[in-house]
Each structure stands twice: as C-alpha cells, then as structure tokens.
Design an enzyme around this catalytic site. Structure first.
Site, short mmCIF file in Angstrom:
data_model
loop_
_atom_site.label_atom_id
_atom_site.label_comp_id
_atom_site.label_asym_id
_atom_site.label_seq_id
_atom_site.Cartn_x
_atom_site.Cartn_y
_atom_site.Cartn_z
N HIS A 1 0.91 -1.40 -0.14
CA HIS A 1 -0.43 -0.29 0.19
C HIS A 1 0.26 1.44 0.14
O HIS A 1 0.67 2.15 -0.89
CB HIS A 1 -1.26 0.01 0.94
CG HIS A 1 -1.87 -0.98 1.41
ND1 HIS A 1 -2.38 -1.85 2.48
CD2 HIS A 1 -3.02 -1.59 0.50
CE1 HIS A 1 -2.53 -3.18 1.90
NE2 HIS A 1 -3.46 -2.54 0.67
N LYS B 1 -17.56 -7.02 7.60
CA LYS B 1 -16.47 -8.33 7.42
C LYS B 1 -16.44 -8.35 8.84
O LYS B 1 -16.43 -7.40 9.37
CB LYS B 1 -15.89 -7.79 6.55
CG LYS B 1 -15.44 -8.73 5.36
CD LYS B 1 -14.22 -8.19 4.31
CE LYS B 1 -14.16 -8.37 3.54
NZ LYS B 1 -13.00 -7.96 2.14
N ARG C 1 -1.31 -5.58 -8.73
CA ARG C 1 0.11 -6.33 -8.80
C ARG C 1 0.20 -7.42 -9.64
O ARG C 1 1.44 -7.36 -9.77
CB ARG C 1 -0.66 -6.90 -7.01
CG ARG C 1 -0.24 -6.31 -5.81
CD ARG C 1 -0.11 -7.19 -4.71
NE ARG C 1 -2.05 -7.22 -5.21
CZ ARG C 1 -2.70 -7.52 -4.04
NH1 ARG C 1 -2.71 -7.91 -3.27
NH2 ARG C 1 -4.00 -8.26 -4.64
N SER D 1 -2.89 -8.29 2.22
CA SER D 1 -3.06 -7.59 3.42
C SER D 1 -3.27 -9.48 4.36
O SER D 1 -2.72 -9.71 5.21
CB SER D 1 -4.17 -7.25 4.20
OG SER D 1 -4.00 -5.89 4.04
#
Ligand code: PNS
Length: 163
Positions: free
Chosen positions: A17, A41, A94, A132
């Site tokens: 990040h 979540k 990514r 993450s």
C-alpha cells in the site's frame, strides 16, 4: 486542485500500500487514504486502529508535497469520492490476477460517478505478492512478516497475539 482518494480495507496496511501511495501521491495535490468501514466483514483491526496506523506511518512516506489525509468511510467508494470532490480513485495492480476484479470495480464506479476516473498504478515487483490477507495468514501461522508491513503493524500484531 487535483484531489484523489485511495480506498481500501487496509487490514492491515502493508508496504505494498505504501508503495502505491508513494508512486501515486506526486500525481495529485491532495490524497485521502479512504479506509472502508466494512461492517459485514470481521476485520482484524478496527477501523479506528487502521486509520491510526496509516496516520502514524504516512509521515515516513515521501509524497512529494501531496497533502495527505486519512478518513474512514461506509457505503460506496464512488459516492465517497464525489462527496470529497475527488476526481480520481487510485488503485494498485500487483499482477494479472488483480486485473479482472479491478476492471469490474472501475467500470462500476464509472457507471455510478462518470466524472471520476480510476487511476491504476503498477506495484513495484518486490511488492507484487504482498496482500493483507497473506500477511495475516503468515503471521498467524508463525511466519516472518518483517519487511512486508511497517514495523508498527508487526508490533501491533505481536501485541495482539500476546494478549
Ligand atoms: O483493499 P481492498 O479490500 O481490495 O479494497 C476494496 C474496496 C474497499 C476498494 C472495495 O471493496 C470498495 O470499494 N468497497 C466499498 C463498496 C463499494 O463501493 N462497492 C462497489 C465497488 S464497485
């Protein structure tokens, strides 16, 4: 004045990040790191702690004069961007695997708010495998996560584990 938002869950903030922030911030005058308050979540860190971590780490990132701030938000990213008068949503890519999901989000966000563009930046190759989710999994299973996350994240994870 060019203002962007960089939305995400940031549960937790990773060096990936930070790489995207460092690359994208110089393109804008202001950037809001927008932390999703995802009620459905169960995040590892509360939204307040995620914001606190980002605020703690941001001063160490060279943003080339871009004014940085951190805010939490609920609801739609596109609506938050509009409310903040941002003209761009920044996202990092990514690998090819990210592309499809990101494309769908970008097109949906464009449909919701046609005036806001999504700006994609390619993560540095050394960060291309960091997420993450993987960081949490590796940490939980006793693996070494130093170099993947800022030291404060590692310290907070360790503290949490020792409680
Ligand atoms: O860091 P993440 O988990 O990849 O970030 C995903 C995020 C927060 C950008 C995405 O889930 C999102 O925008 N959520 C807010 C709700 C929303 O706008 N949904 C429609 C997206 S097209």
């Amino acid at each position: 004045m060019r203002r962007s938002i960089f939305p995400g869950s940031f549960d937790p903030l990773t060096n990936g990040h930070l790489d995207i922030i460092r690359r994208s911030a110089p393109l804008f005058d202001e950037m809001i790191v927008a932390v999703l308050n995802n009620a459905d979540k169960r995040p590892m860190f509360s939204v307040e702690e995620r914001c606190e971590i980002i605020r703690e780490v941001l001063p160490s990132v060279d943003t080339d004069g871009c004014r940085m701030s951190v805010e939490s938000f609920s609801g739609l990213t596109a609506h938050f961007a509009k409310e903040k008068k941002a003209t761009a949503i920044v996202r990092g890519i990514r690998a090819v695997a990210d592309y499809e999901y990101e494309l769908r989000m970008a097109l949906m966000n464009r449909r919701l708010e046609p005036s806001i563009e999504t700006v994609f930046l390619m993560a540095g190759e050394e960060y291309s495998y960091i997420s993450s989710r993987l960081v949490k999994e590796v940490f939980r299973l006793g693996g070494n996560i130093s170099g993947l996350v800022p030291p404060t994240v590692e310290a907070r994870l360790r503290k949490r584990k020792s409680i």
